[in-house]
Design a protein around this motif. Structure first.
Motif, mmCIF file in Angstrom:
data_model
loop_
_atom_site.group_PDB
_atom_site.id
_atom_site.type_symbol
_atom_site.label_atom_id
_atom_site.label_comp_id
_atom_site.label_asym_id
_atom_site.label_seq_id
_atom_site.Cartn_x
_atom_site.Cartn_y
_atom_site.Cartn_z
ATOM 1 N N VAL A 191 -0.250 -9.938 3.423
ATOM 2 C CA VAL A 191 0.183 -9.097 3.851
ATOM 3 C C VAL A 191 -0.567 -7.668 4.335
ATOM 4 O O VAL A 191 -0.497 -7.156 5.353
ATOM 5 C CB VAL A 191 1.472 -8.646 3.302
ATOM 6 N N GLN A 192 -1.682 -7.382 3.317
ATOM 7 C CA GLN A 192 -2.297 -6.258 3.616
ATOM 8 C C GLN A 192 -3.146 -6.247 4.779
ATOM 9 O O GLN A 192 -3.053 -4.951 5.533
ATOM 10 C CB GLN A 192 -3.458 -6.229 2.434
ATOM 11 N N GLY A 193 -3.636 -7.336 5.397
ATOM 12 C CA GLY A 193 -4.376 -7.326 6.448
ATOM 13 C C GLY A 193 -3.501 -7.004 7.786
ATOM 14 O O GLY A 193 -3.945 -6.311 8.796
ATOM 15 N N MET A 194 -2.279 -7.443 7.554
ATOM 16 C CA MET A 194 -1.396 -7.368 8.780
ATOM 17 C C MET A 194 -0.977 -5.958 8.913
ATOM 18 O O MET A 194 -1.033 -5.196 9.910
ATOM 19 C CB MET A 194 -0.079 -8.117 8.433
ATOM 20 N N LEU A 195 -0.974 -5.205 7.795
ATOM 21 C CA LEU A 195 -0.474 -4.017 7.746
ATOM 22 C C LEU A 195 -1.403 -3.013 8.391
ATOM 23 O O LEU A 195 -1.433 -2.180 9.303
ATOM 24 C CB LEU A 195 0.041 -3.173 6.323
ATOM 25 N N THR A 196 -2.725 -3.371 8.022
ATOM 26 C CA THR A 196 -3.959 -2.790 8.285
ATOM 27 C C THR A 196 -4.158 -2.795 9.856
ATOM 28 O O THR A 196 -4.167 -1.906 10.570
ATOM 29 C CB THR A 196 -5.234 -2.906 7.664
ATOM 30 N N GLU A 197 -3.959 -3.883 10.248
ATOM 31 C CA GLU A 197 -4.115 -4.123 11.896
ATOM 32 C C GLU A 197 -2.857 -3.588 12.474
ATOM 33 O O GLU A 197 -3.323 -2.944 13.824
ATOM 34 C CB GLU A 197 -3.885 -5.605 11.954
ATOM 35 N N ALA A 198 -1.749 -3.515 12.112
ATOM 36 C CA ALA A 198 -0.602 -2.732 12.629
ATOM 37 C C ALA A 198 -0.717 -0.994 12.624
ATOM 38 O O ALA A 198 0.110 -0.381 12.748
ATOM 39 C CB ALA A 198 0.602 -3.471 12.117
ATOM 40 N N ALA A 199 -2.025 -0.739 11.840
ATOM 41 C CA ALA A 199 -1.925 0.775 11.551
ATOM 42 C C ALA A 199 -0.706 1.264 10.739
ATOM 43 O O ALA A 199 -0.156 2.446 11.194
ATOM 44 C CB ALA A 199 -2.078 1.295 12.863
ATOM 45 N N VAL A 200 -0.249 0.655 9.809
ATOM 46 C CA VAL A 200 0.806 1.046 8.921
ATOM 47 C C VAL A 200 0.251 1.581 7.711
ATOM 48 O O VAL A 200 -0.353 0.641 6.755
ATOM 49 C CB VAL A 200 1.636 -0.126 8.625
ATOM 50 N N PRO A 201 0.058 2.912 7.437
ATOM 51 C CA PRO A 201 -0.653 3.386 6.274
ATOM 52 C C PRO A 201 0.396 2.925 4.799
ATOM 53 O O PRO A 201 1.739 3.325 5.071
ATOM 54 C CB PRO A 201 -0.822 4.807 6.076
ATOM 55 N N TYR A 202 0.103 2.397 3.850
ATOM 56 C CA TYR A 202 0.935 1.848 2.875
ATOM 57 C C TYR A 202 0.123 2.678 1.340
ATOM 58 O O TYR A 202 -0.860 2.867 1.280
ATOM 59 C CB TYR A 202 1.298 0.593 2.829
ATOM 60 N N THR A 203 1.044 2.695 0.416
ATOM 61 C CA THR A 203 0.497 3.118 -0.906
ATOM 62 C C THR A 203 1.199 2.120 -1.992
ATOM 63 O O THR A 203 2.338 1.531 -1.696
ATOM 64 C CB THR A 203 1.074 4.603 -1.332
ATOM 65 N N LEU A 204 0.495 1.368 -2.450
ATOM 66 C CA LEU A 204 0.649 0.029 -3.605
ATOM 67 C C LEU A 204 1.283 0.844 -4.876
ATOM 68 O O LEU A 204 0.439 1.531 -5.421
ATOM 69 C CB LEU A 204 -0.581 -0.625 -3.624
ATOM 70 N N VAL A 205 2.388 0.400 -5.396
ATOM 71 C CA VAL A 205 2.930 0.801 -6.664
ATOM 72 C C VAL A 205 3.126 -0.615 -7.365
ATOM 73 O O VAL A 205 3.995 -1.160 -6.830
ATOM 74 C CB VAL A 205 4.101 1.520 -6.545
ATOM 75 N N ILE A 206 2.378 -0.863 -8.527
ATOM 76 C CA ILE A 206 2.518 -1.902 -9.134
ATOM 77 C C ILE A 206 3.528 -1.614 -10.618
ATOM 78 O O ILE A 206 2.944 -0.652 -11.162
ATOM 79 C CB ILE A 206 1.218 -2.690 -9.728
ATOM 80 N N THR A 207 4.748 -1.970 -10.490
ATOM 81 C CA THR A 207 5.548 -1.948 -11.658
ATOM 82 C C THR A 207 5.028 -2.338 -12.794
ATOM 83 O O THR A 207 4.375 -3.152 -13.116
ATOM 84 C CB THR A 207 6.835 -2.367 -11.371
#
Ligand code: ADP
Ligand code: MG
Length: 366
Positions: free
Chosen positions: A35-51
Motif C-alpha cells: 500500500v505504501q508505494g500506492m499512496l506515495t505515487e498518488a501523493a497521499v501523505p500519511y502518518t503510520l500509527v502502530i497500535t
C-alpha cells in the motif's frame, strides 16, 4: 457517481492505524509491501500509527485533534474499526468527529467491511492481496459515501456503535471461538463453522423487530429538538423504548423462541467469503435481520454457509432461514450463558436492542 461525494481534499493528510497482531500478524508488512508505494505515487501523505494494545486506537481518536486529519484509515480487521468508531462517538464533538472519512484496508482475519466495499465497487470477488490492492486503490481515489451505523444498547445501559453486525448463537460462537485460529487468516471462519457444526446447539431467546414498512417516517421539515435528558451522549434512538419496557405494538414479535442463530448485518459481507446480503449498500438505511430456527439439520446449515460464498443462501429454500429488513430490533437471550458479538467483538451477554442511524458516518469507498 451513485450519489457519492468527492470530499477528501488532495493532498490530504491520512492517519493509518495498523494493528500488528491482527490476522496472521502481517498487517504492517502487508502495508509496507503493497500500500505504501500506492499512496506515495498518488501523493497521499500519511502518518503510520502502530497500535500497542487493545483500545489504543479508541483512546487515540477520542483525544486526537481531528482538524489535523482528513481521513482515518484502518489496516487491520473489523475489530480495530469498531474501536475507532466508538472512540469518535465518545467525544463531546461526536457529531462532527464521526464525519471524518474512514477507510479500511484488509489486514485482519475478519475483513468484512473491506470485502463489502470491494463488492459495492461492482468488482468481481477478490481475496487476500488482491482485495488489499483494490482497497488501496479506493483509498487513493478518495471517494466518500455515507455509512450507516447502528447503536446497540446493552443490559448495563452502555451503548456502542456498530458498522457491521450484531450476532448471537452460532455466528457469535464462531466469531469468538475462531479467534484462536487467527493465524490461518480468513479461513478461520470456515474452520470455526465446521467445529461448531459438530457441537451444534439450540439457543433460547426472544426476538422482536420493527419492520421497515412499520417504521414511522420522520416529518418532512422536522425541527431539530434536543434529546431528552436521559439520552446518553450521541444521537437519540427515537424508535426504542427502554430495555425494561415492552416493545411497541408496531413491532413484530417472533413466535419461535428456539434459535440456531440470530444475525443483524448492515453490510454485504460477514467475512471475505460470506456474501450475506447481496443487495446491501453502505447507506441503505437498513438492518438486514437473519435468523435460523431450531430443527435445521447439520447438512442444511452447512449448505447455507457454503451457498453464502456466492450469496445464494436465500435461494436454498431452507424453511428454517428467515430474512427481514428492519429499522430496530430487540433480542433477549434466555439461556443463562452465551456470547453476543458486535462487529465480531464480544460484548456483554444479556438483552440487547439496536437502532439504525442512516448515514451517520462517512466511508472511503468505490
Ligand atoms: P482480526 O480480524 O484478526 O480479528 P481485528 O482488527 O479484529 O483483527 O483485531 C483483533 C483485536 O485486537 C481487536 O479486539 C482489536 O481491538 C485488538 N487490538 C488492536 N490493536 C491491538 C494491539 N496492538 N495488540 C493487541 N490487540 C489489539
Ligand atoms: Mg476481529
Amino acid at each position: 457517481g451513485r450519489g457519492s461525494l468527492r470530499l477528501v481534499r488532495r493532498p490530504c493528510r491520512v492517519m493509518v492505524l495498523v494493528n500488528p497482531h491482527s490476522g496472521r500478524g502481517q498487517a504492517l508488512q502487508l502495508f509496507t509491501g503493497h500500500v505504501q508505494g500506492m499512496l506515495t505515487e498518488a501523493a497521499v501523505p500519511y502518518t503510520l500509527v502502530i497500535t500497542e494494545h487493545q483500545n489504543h486506537a479508541r483512546e487515540l481518536v477520542r483525544k486526537a485533534d481531528l482538524s489535523q486529519w482528513d481521513a482515518l484509515v484502518i489496516m487491520s480487521g473489523d475489530g480495530l474499526l469498531f474501536e475507532v468508531i466508538n472512540g469518535l462517538m465518545e467525544r463531546e464533538d461526536w457529531e462532527e468527529a464521526i464525519q471524518t472519512p474512514l477507510g479500511i484496508l484488509p489486514g485482519g482475519s475478519g475483513n468484512a467491511l473491506a470485502a463489502s466495499i470491494h463488492n459495492y465497487s461492482q468488482s468481481p470477488p477478490a481475496w487476500n492481496e488482491e482485495l488489499l490492492l483494490s482497497c488501496g486503490f479506493m483509498l487513493c481515489k478518495g471517494l466518500v459515501v455515507s455509512l450507516d451505523l447502528v447503536s446497540v444498547h446493552l443490559a448495563s445501559k452502555q451503548r456502542v456503535f456498530s458498522f457491521l453486525s450484531l450476532a448471537w448463537g452460532f455466528v457469535a460462537d464462531v466469531d469468538i471461538e475462531s479467534e484462536k485460529y487467527r493465524h490461518i487468516g480468513a479461513i478461520r471462519f470456515l474452520m470455526g463453522t465446521l467445529v461448531r457444526l459438530a457441537s451444534l446447539r439450540v439457543y433460547q431467546g426472544r426476538l422482536a423487530y420493527l419492520p421497515i414498512k412499520e417504521a414511522p417516517k420522520p416529518p418532512r421539515n422536522s425541527i431539530k429538538t434536543s434529546p431528552p435528558p436521559s439520552t446518553p451522549q450521541g444521537p437519540p434512538d427515537s424508535l426504542l423504548p427502554g430495555l425494561d419496557q415492552p416493545v411497541p405494538e408496531s413491532w413484530t414479535v417472533v413466535r419461535e423462541e428456539d434459535f440456531v442463530l440470530v444475525l443483524a448485518i448492515y453490510q454485504s459481507h460477514l467475512a471475505e467469503d460470506l456474501w450475506t446480503v447481496p443487495g446491501a449498500l453502505a447507506n441503505d438505511g437498513l438492518i438486514h435481520l437473519f435468523y435460523v430456527t431450531a430443527g435445521i439439520s447439520r447438512p442444511a446449515l452447512l449448505r447455507l454457509f457454503l451457498a453464502m460464498e456466492k450469496g445464494a443462501h436465500l435461494a436454498c429454500g431452507c424453511p428454517h432461514l428467515v430474512y427481514e429488513k428492519v429499522k430496530a430490533l430487540r433480542l433477549e437471550p434466555l439461556s443463562p450463558q452465551g456470547m453476543i458479538t458486535v462487529d465480531g467483538e464480544m460484548v456483554e451477554y444479556g438483552p440487547v436492542q439496536a437502532h439504525i442511524h442512516p448515514g451517520l458516518a462517512r466511508l472511503i469507498c468505490g
